[in-house]
Design a protein around this motif. Structure first.
Motif, PDB file in Angstrom:
ATOM      1  N   THR A  89       0.864  -1.172   0.000  1.00  0.00           N
ATOM      2  CA  THR A  89       0.000   0.000   0.000  1.00  0.00           C
ATOM      3  C   THR A  89       0.909   1.233   0.000  1.00  0.00           C
ATOM      4  O   THR A  89       2.137   1.097  -0.133  1.00  0.00           O
ATOM      5  N   TYR A  90       0.331   2.417   0.152  1.00  0.00           N
ATOM      6  CA  TYR A  90       1.119   3.646   0.019  1.00  0.00           C
ATOM      7  C   TYR A  90       0.678   4.690   1.043  1.00  0.00           C
ATOM      8  O   TYR A  90      -0.484   4.725   1.466  1.00  0.00           O
ATOM      9  N   THR A  91       1.637   5.534   1.418  1.00  0.00           N
ATOM     10  CA  THR A  91       1.297   6.720   2.198  1.00  0.00           C
ATOM     11  C   THR A  91       0.648   7.732   1.250  1.00  0.00           C
ATOM     12  O   THR A  91       0.578   7.509   0.036  1.00  0.00           O
ATOM     13  N   ASN A  92       0.192   8.846   1.784  1.00  0.00           N
ATOM     14  CA  ASN A  92      -0.441   9.897   0.983  1.00  0.00           C
ATOM     15  C   ASN A  92      -0.192  11.243   1.641  1.00  0.00           C
ATOM     16  O   ASN A  92       0.351  11.298   2.768  1.00  0.00           O
ATOM     17  N   PRO A  93      -0.538  12.356   0.985  1.00  0.00           N
ATOM     18  CA  PRO A  93      -0.267  13.680   1.574  1.00  0.00           C
ATOM     19  C   PRO A  93      -0.850  13.872   2.962  1.00  0.00           C
ATOM     20  O   PRO A  93      -0.237  14.532   3.811  1.00  0.00           O
ATOM     21  N   GLU A  94      -2.027  13.296   3.225  1.00  0.00           N
ATOM     22  CA  GLU A  94      -2.620  13.435   4.557  1.00  0.00           C
ATOM     23  C   GLU A  94      -1.757  12.750   5.614  1.00  0.00           C
ATOM     24  O   GLU A  94      -1.555  13.286   6.717  1.00  0.00           O
ATOM     25  N   VAL A  95      -1.234  11.575   5.280  1.00  0.00           N
ATOM     26  CA  VAL A  95      -0.315  10.872   6.183  1.00  0.00           C
ATOM     27  C   VAL A  95       0.898  11.747   6.467  1.00  0.00           C
ATOM     28  O   VAL A  95       1.333  11.893   7.623  1.00  0.00           O
ATOM     29  N   HIS A  96       1.440  12.363   5.419  1.00  0.00           N
ATOM     30  CA  HIS A  96       2.652  13.175   5.560  1.00  0.00           C
ATOM     31  C   HIS A  96       2.396  14.392   6.450  1.00  0.00           C
ATOM     32  O   HIS A  96       3.253  14.753   7.274  1.00  0.00           O
ATOM     33  N   GLU A  97       1.241  15.015   6.282  1.00  0.00           N
ATOM     34  CA  GLU A  97       0.934  16.198   7.092  1.00  0.00           C
ATOM     35  C   GLU A  97       0.810  15.848   8.571  1.00  0.00           C
ATOM     36  O   GLU A  97       1.270  16.596   9.440  1.00  0.00           O
ATOM     37  N   ILE A  98       0.215  14.708   8.852  1.00  0.00           N
ATOM     38  CA  ILE A  98       0.102  14.279  10.257  1.00  0.00           C
ATOM     39  C   ILE A  98       1.486  14.000  10.828  1.00  0.00           C
ATOM     40  O   ILE A  98       1.799  14.396  11.964  1.00  0.00           O
ATOM     41  N   LEU A  99       2.331  13.328  10.074  1.00  0.00           N
ATOM     42  CA  LEU A  99       3.682  13.034  10.545  1.00  0.00           C
ATOM     43  C   LEU A  99       4.459  14.317  10.826  1.00  0.00           C
ATOM     44  O   LEU A  99       5.222  14.395  11.799  1.00  0.00           O
ATOM     45  N   LYS A 100       4.263  15.335  10.001  1.00  0.00           N
ATOM     46  CA  LYS A 100       4.990  16.600  10.179  1.00  0.00           C
ATOM     47  C   LYS A 100       4.639  17.278  11.495  1.00  0.00           C
ATOM     48  O   LYS A 100       5.459  18.016  12.057  1.00  0.00           O
ATOM     49  N   THR A 101       3.437  17.015  12.029  1.00  0.00           N
ATOM     50  CA  THR A 101       3.058  17.631  13.310  1.00  0.00           C
ATOM     51  C   THR A 101       3.925  17.121  14.456  1.00  0.00           C
ATOM     52  O   THR A 101       3.986  17.740  15.516  1.00  0.00           O
ATOM     53  N   GLY A 102       4.596  15.979  14.233  1.00  0.00           N
ATOM     54  CA  GLY A 102       5.453  15.435  15.285  1.00  0.00           C
ATOM     55  C   GLY A 102       6.911  15.793  15.138  1.00  0.00           C
ATOM     56  O   GLY A 102       7.733  15.402  15.983  1.00  0.00           O
ATOM     57  N   PHE A 103       7.252  16.557  14.096  1.00  0.00           N
ATOM     58  CA  PHE A 103       8.673  16.853  13.842  1.00  0.00           C
ATOM     59  C   PHE A 103       9.323  17.613  14.999  1.00  0.00           C
ATOM     60  O   PHE A 103      10.497  17.421  15.298  1.00  0.00           O
ATOM     61  N   GLU A 104       8.552  18.483  15.653  1.00  0.00           N
ATOM     62  CA  GLU A 104       9.149  19.273  16.738  1.00  0.00           C
ATOM     63  C   GLU A 104       9.499  18.402  17.942  1.00  0.00           C
ATOM     64  O   GLU A 104      10.273  18.811  18.808  1.00  0.00           O
TER      65      GLU A 104
END
Length: 620
Positions: A242-257
């Motif tokens: 299966t594949y990730t998608n832009p929504e997955v990426h945006e959620i992951l970015k919220t944890g970058f800090e």
């Protein structure tokens, strides 16, 4: 309480298991020390063996008489030969394994191996006398004597697990880190560093919707790893994509800090070729999706490995992002992914036998040397054990050349070039890869394993039969005339030019689109002849006929490069006294202390001009 052992192996991961089994088979009395006997041969990360270049290593370990191929065959749930659309130098076997059965099979095999004893406790130090390893010390204050020590500590040396802003000591999830060895080795003069690796979350397969994913089947006619009589699979379990998608990426970015990687809490370098999901979406910001492999962990368990989603982000971020992946909308997480940081020792501090230069009879194998992967660890454990056994029995060291095995490439790279990031084997690292194919590992190495006392007589008989059969088939193909009327229809189907007059079968097989199986399909007499032989011999003959010219050129090139290996550098040389050498060459040569001109030529920072100067200095 304890007898004196010949070899003490510290750590029971893939390197430690191969080391213990090999040394015991060769006749050494072995102690395998591990912090937890319930996690012997644990597949800490993905439940798979082999893959591109890694599969070749497993075949080589098996050909020498090691156990990884046999254990994999006994416990795999799917088999695939990768890169079949390319030439045979690129074909790489890969097996999906049953994680629990794999570990169980290794433990039971070791328990049934004569000369292997076990001790469950943390080893905290090495006993060193007169510059020589003579045993180990444990956390209970016990001293166990041994003639040689092999350290295979994996990710446990001062390991720290990272999940978001949380940190905990550990060498693996729910297992404590190992203390004491790094500090002692530093006191002895060893240089140490930090590396990082990671693992993805595990999920409940019952909560996934596989209908939304692409099914990935095993091979229709699955092969196997071992050259022994292990049985190929009769049924297989599928993996899924299966594949990730832009929504997955945006959620992951919220944890970058809160990412330990981005916030600098992780100092060790991780593998570039197997980045975490947060690293992928950061480095490849232009991509709107990344592939996810959904891999079952066994025949009966519902636990699933989410390959491609390695992460050290906070657990709630991982969970929210996972549930936005197609097919994962209702996913239940068993445990989050995490990063682990651990100590390693730059492998330029080793000889090609994997014995340390500072302490005699002390050997390093596996991730302690900066490598990553079960397969890379297993082959180092095997080679360290062979050389430890040979050393204490006053036998010659066993060193594989780069033209003889991927194992030789790996060890040569580590010792001469070192590594600043987790080292993984690729086919591109082997300059002689057309010689180092997965199909001929037994032909290359079984005789060596037999002479070492590792491979038994049945293995030797099998490879001798394969060599004889291959030669017979090649002679037949090179002499068998094929009439145009028998073959032209097939040639046209394959997009190959028809023939006007009869040709030898061997000449037809040299064509790009024509394989030995095609000739057999078109010409019943050829099919009947080949049916008398084992499929491995037929495949081997087809490869040797098709690539004969390339193989001969590669052997000639290997022989030419091998001449440099015959130029021994005897005695200790102060390279600073050779004025024409570059400054970098002097430093690197002093650090590595190469034994031959060939080894010197492969040291990073030593140029061809430096080699010319060195050869003049040595009178070569």
């Amino acid at each position: 309480m304890f007898p004196e052992y010949d070899i003490i192996v510290v750590g029971a991961g893939h390197a430690g298991c191969e080391a213990a089994a090999a040394a015991a088979k060769m006749g050494s009395k072995v102690l395998l020390a591990t912090m937890n006997m319930n996690t012997i041969a644990q597949m800490s990360c993905n439940p798979a063996m082999g893959g591109v270049a890694k599969g070749q290593i497993v075949r080589e370990v098996d050909a020498l008489g090691g156990m990884s191929g046999i254990i994999t065959d006994q416990t795999m749930i799917q088999f695939r030969m990768l890169n079949k659309s390319k030439g045979p130098a690129m074909w790489s076997p890969r097996a999906q394994s049953d994680r629990m059965r794999f570990a169980e099979a290794w433990r039971l095999s070791l328990e049934q191996t004569e000369n292997v004893d076990f001790w469950q406790e943390m080893v905290t130090g090495i006993e060193v006398e007169d510059g020589r390893a003579v045993g180990v010390r444990t956390s209970l204050g016990i001293t166990i004597r041994g003639k040689a020590v092999v350290l295979t500590n994996g990710t446990f040396l001062n390991g720290i697990i990272h999940i978001g802003e949380k940190q905990m000591g550990g060498g693996r999830s729910a297992e404590k880190a190992a203390k004491g060895i790094t500090e002692q080795l530093k006191e002895l003069g060893f240089e140490a560093g930090r590396m990082k690796t990671g693992t993805p979350p595990r999920v409940d397969g019952r909560s996934l919707d596989y209908s939304k994913m692409e099914e990935q089947f095993g091979d229709e006619n699955p092969s196997k790893f071992s050259y022994t009589d292990t049985q190929p699979l009769s049924k297989q379990r599928s993996c899924y994509i299966t594949y990730t998608n832009p929504e997955v990426h945006e959620i992951l970015k919220t944890g970058f800090e809160k990412s330990p990687m981005f916030q600098g809490r992780i100092q060790g370098l991780g593998p570039r070729y197997c980045p975490s999901i947060e690293d992928k979406i950061n480095r490849f910001a232009d991509r709107n999706r990344h592939q996810i492999f959904v891999e079952p962990e066994g025949w009966n368990t519902v636990e699933v490995y989410v390959n491609g989603f390695s992460s050290s982000l906070p657990e709630h971020v991982q969970y929210e992002a996972l549930r936005k992946i197609e097919g994962f909308e209702n996913a239940k997480m068993f445990r989050p992914g995490y990063a682990i940081e651990y100590d390693f020792f730059p492998p330029t501090q080793l000889n090609l036998t994997l014995e340390t230069k500072l302490v005699q009879n002390l050997y390093f194998a596996g991730q302690i040397n900066g490598t990553t992967g079960y397969e890379e660890a297993a082959c180092q454990g095997l080679m360290a054990a062979i050389n430890a056994h040979n050393k204490i029995n006053e036998k010659e060291p066993f060193i594989l050349k780069r033209s003889e095995a991927y194992i030789g490439v790996l060890i040569d790279d580590l010792v001469n070039k070192g590594t600043d990031e987790p080292y993984r084997m690729f086919t591109s690292r082997a300059e002689h890869r057309i010689l180092l194919r997965q199909d001929n590992a037994d032909i290359r190495l079984t005789k060596m394993g037999y002479e070492l006392g590792l491979a038994d007589e049945s293995r030797m008989n099998a490879v001798e039969k394969k060599i004889t059969e291959t030669a017979e088939i090649i002679a037949y193909l090179n002499n068998k005339p094929i009439e145009p009327g028998d073959i032209n229809r097939l040639l046209e189907e394959l997009g190959s030019a028809p023939i006007a007059e009869k040709q030898r079968a061997g000449q037809l097989i040299k064509r790009p689109n024509v394989e030995i199986e095609d000739i057999a399909r078109a010409v019943p007499a050829v099919a009947e002849y080949l049916s008398k032989f084992k499929p491995d011999s037929v495949e081997q003959a087809g490869i040797q006929v098709k690539y004969e010219t390339y193989i001969e050129k590669e052997y000639a090139m290997a022989a030419k490069m091998g001449e440099l290996e015959n130029y021994n550098i005897k005695g200790k040389i102060n390279y600073r006294d050779i004025p024409a050498l570059s400054k970098e060459a002097k430093e690197k040569l002093l650090k590595v202390e190469p034994e031959t001109i060939g080894q010197a030529s492969r040291i990073s920072g030593v140029s061809p001009a430096d080699i010319s100067v060195l050869m003049v200095y040595l009178g070569k």
